[in-house]
Structures are given as structure tokens and as C-alpha cells.
Write an enzyme that holds these catalytic residues in place. Structure first.
Site, PDB file in Angstrom:
ATOM      1  N   GLU A 107       0.843  -1.205   0.000  1.00 32.65           N
ATOM      2  CA  GLU A 107       0.000   0.000   0.000  1.00 32.65           C
ATOM      3  C   GLU A 107       0.875   1.251   0.000  1.00 32.65           C
ATOM      4  O   GLU A 107       0.572   2.232  -0.699  1.00 32.65           O
ATOM      5  CB  GLU A 107      -0.911   0.036   1.239  1.00 32.65           C
TER       6      GLU A 107
ATOM      7  N   SER B 230      22.341 -40.267 -11.849  1.00 32.58           N
ATOM      8  CA  SER B 230      21.069 -39.594 -12.167  1.00 32.58           C
ATOM      9  C   SER B 230      21.269 -38.369 -13.047  1.00 32.58           C
ATOM     10  O   SER B 230      20.362 -37.552 -13.190  1.00 32.58           O
ATOM     11  CB  SER B 230      20.356 -39.198 -10.871  1.00 32.58           C
TER      12      SER B 230
ATOM     13  N   ASP C 242      25.991 -36.757  -5.731  1.00 31.53           N
ATOM     14  CA  ASP C 242      25.990 -35.761  -6.807  1.00 31.53           C
ATOM     15  C   ASP C 242      26.768 -34.486  -6.507  1.00 31.53           C
ATOM     16  O   ASP C 242      26.975 -33.677  -7.418  1.00 31.53           O
ATOM     17  CB  ASP C 242      24.539 -35.334  -7.137  1.00 31.53           C
TER      18      ASP C 242
HETATM   19  N1  LIG Z   1      16.144 -37.656 -10.103  1.00 30.93           N
HETATM   20  C1  LIG Z   1      16.024 -36.876  -9.049  1.00 30.93           C
HETATM   21  O1  LIG Z   1      15.102 -36.044  -8.962  1.00 30.93           O
HETATM   22  C2  LIG Z   1      17.021 -36.979  -7.954  1.00 30.93           C
HETATM   23  C3  LIG Z   1      17.150 -35.912  -7.048  1.00 30.93           C
HETATM   24  C4  LIG Z   1      18.054 -36.048  -6.007  1.00 30.93           C
HETATM   25  C5  LIG Z   1      18.784 -37.216  -5.890  1.00 30.93           C
HETATM   26  N2  LIG Z   1      18.661 -38.210  -6.788  1.00 30.93           N
HETATM   27  C6  LIG Z   1      19.412 -39.461  -6.640  1.00 30.93           C
HETATM   28  O2  LIG Z   1      18.941 -40.086  -5.442  1.00 30.93           O
HETATM   29  C7  LIG Z   1      20.000 -40.864  -4.883  1.00 30.93           C
HETATM   30  C8  LIG Z   1      20.141 -40.498  -3.407  1.00 30.93           C
HETATM   31  O3  LIG Z   1      18.927 -40.811  -2.748  1.00 30.93           O
HETATM   32  P1  LIG Z   1      18.942 -41.471  -1.303  1.00 30.93           P
HETATM   33  O4  LIG Z   1      17.567 -41.897  -0.962  1.00 30.93           O
HETATM   34  O5  LIG Z   1      20.027 -42.468  -1.260  1.00 30.93           O
HETATM   35  O6  LIG Z   1      19.445 -40.281  -0.415  1.00 30.93           O
HETATM   36  P2  LIG Z   1      18.881 -38.932   0.151  1.00 30.93           P
HETATM   37  O7  LIG Z   1      17.419 -38.886   0.281  1.00 30.93           O
HETATM   38  O8  LIG Z   1      19.535 -37.862  -0.641  1.00 30.93           O
HETATM   39  O9  LIG Z   1      19.546 -38.982   1.584  1.00 30.93           O
HETATM   40  C9  LIG Z   1      19.197 -39.952   2.526  1.00 30.93           C
HETATM   41  C10 LIG Z   1      19.931 -39.609   3.802  1.00 30.93           C
HETATM   42  O10 LIG Z   1      19.311 -38.492   4.432  1.00 30.93           O
HETATM   43  C11 LIG Z   1      19.567 -38.557   5.826  1.00 30.93           C
HETATM   44  N3  LIG Z   1      18.362 -38.430   6.613  1.00 30.93           N
HETATM   45  C12 LIG Z   1      18.233 -37.654   7.716  1.00 30.93           C
HETATM   46  N4  LIG Z   1      17.009 -37.739   8.226  1.00 30.93           N
HETATM   47  C13 LIG Z   1      16.341 -38.582   7.459  1.00 30.93           C
HETATM   48  C14 LIG Z   1      15.019 -39.089   7.497  1.00 30.93           C
HETATM   49  N5  LIG Z   1      14.137 -38.685   8.422  1.00 30.93           N
HETATM   50  N6  LIG Z   1      14.658 -39.981   6.556  1.00 30.93           N
HETATM   51  C15 LIG Z   1      15.539 -40.360   5.591  1.00 30.93           C
HETATM   52  N7  LIG Z   1      16.796 -39.903   5.509  1.00 30.93           N
HETATM   53  C16 LIG Z   1      17.186 -39.028   6.429  1.00 30.93           C
HETATM   54  C17 LIG Z   1      20.244 -39.885   6.068  1.00 30.93           C
HETATM   55  O11 LIG Z   1      21.647 -39.602   6.107  1.00 30.93           O
HETATM   56  P3  LIG Z   1      22.479 -39.498   7.495  1.00 30.93           P
HETATM   57  O12 LIG Z   1      23.014 -40.839   7.738  1.00 30.93           O
HETATM   58  O13 LIG Z   1      23.526 -38.481   7.240  1.00 30.93           O
HETATM   59  O14 LIG Z   1      21.494 -39.085   8.567  1.00 30.93           O
HETATM   60  C18 LIG Z   1      19.934 -40.697   4.822  1.00 30.93           C
HETATM   61  O15 LIG Z   1      20.893 -41.648   4.561  1.00 30.93           O
HETATM   62  C19 LIG Z   1      21.241 -40.541  -5.683  1.00 30.93           C
HETATM   63  O16 LIG Z   1      21.430 -41.582  -6.604  1.00 30.93           O
HETATM   64  C20 LIG Z   1      20.868 -39.266  -6.416  1.00 30.93           C
HETATM   65  O17 LIG Z   1      21.569 -39.146  -7.641  1.00 30.93           O
HETATM   66  C21 LIG Z   1      17.802 -38.110  -7.828  1.00 30.93           C
END
Ligand SMILES: NC(=O)c1ccc[n+]([C@@H]2O[C@H](COP(=O)([O-])OP(=O)(O)OC[C@H]3O[C@@H](n4cnc5c(N)ncnc54)[C@H](OP(=O)(O)O)[C@@H]3O)[C@@H](O)[C@H]2O)c1
Length: 315
Positions: A46, A163, A195
Site C-alpha cells: 500500500e 542420475s 551428486d
Molecule cells: N532424479 C532426481 O530427482 C534426484 C534428485 C536427487 C537425488 N537423486 C538421486 O537419489 C539418490 C540419493 O537418494 P537417497 O535416498 O540415497 O538419499 P537422500 O534422500 O539424498 O539422503 C538420505 C539420507 O538423508 C539422511 N536423513 C536424515 N534424516 C532422514 C530421514 N528422516 N529420513 C531419511 N533420511 C534421512 C540420512 O543420512 P544421514 O546418515 O547423514 O542421517 C539418509 O541416509 C542418488 O542416486 C541421487 O543421484 C535423484
């Protein structure tokens, strides 16, 4: 009012922690002033519109997407008083301000000053435009967008974690635009390790809009990142973009903290790859229905973007 709401979006996300409001002043059928909340929350919409209108604000109609503020602040003038002082004749308001310092008091003061006030014009649209601020006011948490880039068969990576890239250049550029529209971006530890994403905005002219970087981890975050222990523990952010991976995406969905879903789908098939999501705590298939509404769908090069909104009461 639709034009005032469109203006309000220019203040998002820079207006945080204040709501992004839009205001248009119309006098004798002509727009004489326009404004939206500026970076950091001041000046208000405003105030901007009144400065632009000058003397033409007298006897004008003000279209405002949120009830004008009624409280004095050391950071700037009270908009209700400014509208009264400028001599506007009529104020049309989309949504009443839920903030206790104003809630109804701006409207009452305008009416006491003899100004005609019209309420609830495009209120749902105005609330949607202010969704980040509204979500924090009402629920004390950020408005969260989850972005996923998948193959046709729902994979976010190959089995070995590769990815880059699933989607094409246009979809990725759109993803960068979404980054510029957010205050903070979060990824899980797995994505950081796989990544090393920079999570910056690489669009010409918008490089300075790169958001704060958050890391979902039970451990500590490296320099330049802020560690987040759970989807429930985010403070000081109204507008959050979650960029994966599967663990982070599933954690936010399981906690019902996702308000908007950006699903970029490439015309590729990966096969035995990594699923976009893990367990999100779904007990019954019936519970999965009725939660998401398709808000937008478009082609970005050869990829498809579908935007879904979480169906929630009160927004
Ligand atoms: N295509 C896409 O859109 C896209 C986007 C992003 C990633 N990616 C791919 O996804 C893959 C990674 O995925 P990801 O599932 O392995 O890993 P993420 O979701 O990136 O990370 C998982 C990590 O997050 C932490 N974390 C903390 N609190 C959490 C909770 N409440 N629940 C779950 N995790 C928690 C844990 O690590 P701590 O042990 O440190 O607590 C767990 O190991 C890679 O291959 C990447 O290239 C693809």
C-alpha cells in the site's frame, strides 16, 4: 483484484518474513498506483502504491490482497493510517489478516474513518499467492515444494546411483527457475554424497537468487550447508524446495510436509533403477486418494512437468 494478486507474487519470496501483498489504486477508472511488498518486508504494497499515486490517491479505490496493517512498527508506517491520510474512498480486500496485531482492526479503522470496505474478493486466490506466509502463520512450518525428476517407470537414478541427467535442458532450466523462487533448498545426505549438487541458480540475471542450502542428516553438515535433523525441525524458512533423493522425499511425504509436488518425467525407461520413493507409511490404499490435485501440466522440450497441490482444508 486478480491484477493485485498477480503483483503480490513479485514479492515472493523476497518479502519474507512479511506476507507478499499486492495493491492497486484506481481513480476514475484509471490505475494511478501499483505496489507490492518489497524485499525484507518493507515498504508494504500500500505504501508503494500510495507513493506512486501521489495526489491521485484522493477518492481512489484501493484493491489490496491482504487487509492493510493496523499496527505501528519502527520499520515503517501503518498502512491503514496511510490510506486514511491519503483520502481513499474505498478499500477492496481479498483476505482478512490472521495476524493478531491486525486481524479485523484494519477493516474497523477504515470504516470508522468513513471509508467503504469490501471484503472477501478472490480470497482463496490471494491466500494461495501468500501460501508460504499463510502456512507459517497457521501451522508454524514452511510451505514445501518437492521436486522429483523421474523416468517413465518412476526411477530417479540408475541402480548405481547415476542420475545425471534424467531430464533435458529445458526441464532443468525450469528447475533452476524454481530454485530462484525459493528461500532454501534441501537435499538428503545421500544426494550430497552421490551428486555434490551446487544447488545454485544458473539462469542469466538470477545468479544472486541462489537459496540457502539445507542438508537432511542425522550427522553434521559440511561448510556452506545447514544440517536439518527432520522435516519437522526447520525454522526461519517460509518457502522450501526439497530436491531429493528418495530418502529425503519419503521423509517429507511421510511427515505430510509436502504442499506442492513438481514431477518432471522424461521419456526414458531405466528398468532396475532406484525408485523415487521408499516407505511413506501408507497403511491403506484408500488413504492415498483425494490428497493431490493436478494444478498444472506442460511439456518442457520432450519432458512433461506435472504440478500437484496437496488438498488441505483452509487453504
Ligand atoms: N532424479 C532426481 O530427482 C534426484 C534428485 C536427487 C537425488 N537423486 C538421486 O537419489 C539418490 C540419493 O537418494 P537417497 O535416498 O540415497 O538419499 P537422500 O534422500 O539424498 O539422503 C538420505 C539420507 O538423508 C539422511 N536423513 C536424515 N534424516 C532422514 C530421514 N528422516 N529420513 C531419511 N533420511 C534421512 C540420512 O543420512 P544421514 O546418515 O547423514 O542421517 C539418509 O541416509 C542418488 O542416486 C541421487 O543421484 C535423484
Amino acid at each position: 483484484m486478480a491484477a493485485a494478486i498477480a503483483l503480490s507474487l513479485r514479492g515472493r519470496p523476497a518479502s519474507a518474513p512479511n506476507p507478499n501483498v499486492g495493491c492497486i489504486l484506481v481513480n476514475a477508472g484509471r490505475v494511478v498506483g501499483r505496489g507490492w511488498t518489497q524485499a525484507g518486508g518493507r515498504p508494504h504494497a500500500e505504501a508503494m502504491a500510495l507513493v506512486a499515486a501521489g495526489d491521485a490517491a484522493r477518492d481512489a479505490t484501493a484493491y489490496v490482497s491482504l487487509e492493510p496493517c493496523a499496527h505501528a512498527s519502527p520499520r515503517g508506517p501503518c498502512c491503514t493510517d496511510a490510506l486514511i491520510a491519503a483520502g481513499v474512498a474505498r478499500v477492496v480486500i481479498a483476505a482478512q489478516d490472521p495476524d493478531a496485531r491486525t486481524n479485523g482492526q484494519g477493516i474497523a479503522r477504515l470504516r470508522d474513518a468513513g471509508i467503504e470496505v469490501v471484503l472477501n474478493i478472490l480470497a482463496p486466490e490471494a491466500r494461495a499467492a501468500m501460501a508460504p506466509w499463510w502456512t507459517r502463520q497457521g501451522q508454524g512450518r514452511p510451505f514445501v515444494t518437492l521436486k522429483l525428476a523421474t523416468s517413465l517407470d518412476g526411477c530417479i537414478a540408475r541402480a548405481d546411483g547415476a542420475s545425471r541427467w534424467i531430464t533435458g535442458a529445458r526441464a532443468r532450466a525450469h528447475g533452476h527457475l524454481e530454485r530462484a523462487r525459493h528461500q532454501a533448498i534441501l537435499v538428503g545426505r545421500g544426494t550430497l554424497e552421490a551428486d555434490s549438487p551446487a544447488l545454485d541458480v544458473r539462469l542469466p540475471g538470477l545468479e544472486d537468487r541462489s537459496p540457502q542450502r539445507l542438508l537432511l542428516t542425522h550427522g553434521v553438515a559440511p561448510a556452506g550447508w545447514t544440517a536439518i535433523a527432520s522435516p519437522e525441525s526447520i525454522v526461519g524458512v517460509d518457502l522450501l524446495l526439497v530436491e531429493g533423493g528418495a530418502g529425503a522425499a519419503s521423509a517429507f511425504l511421510a511427515a505430510d510436509r509436502v504442499d506442492r509436488l513438481l514431477l518432471y518425467r522424461a521419456p526414458i525407461v531405466i528398468g532396475a533403477g532406484r525408485a523415487a520413493l521408499g516407505d511413506i507409511g501408507l497403511a491403506d490404499l484408500a488413504d492415498a486418494h483425494g490428497r493431490w490435485r493436478l494444478a498444472d501440466s506442460r511439456l518442457l522440450g520432450s519432458d512433461r512437468l506435472d504440478v500437484y497441490e496437496r488438498v488441505r482444508e483452509g487453504l
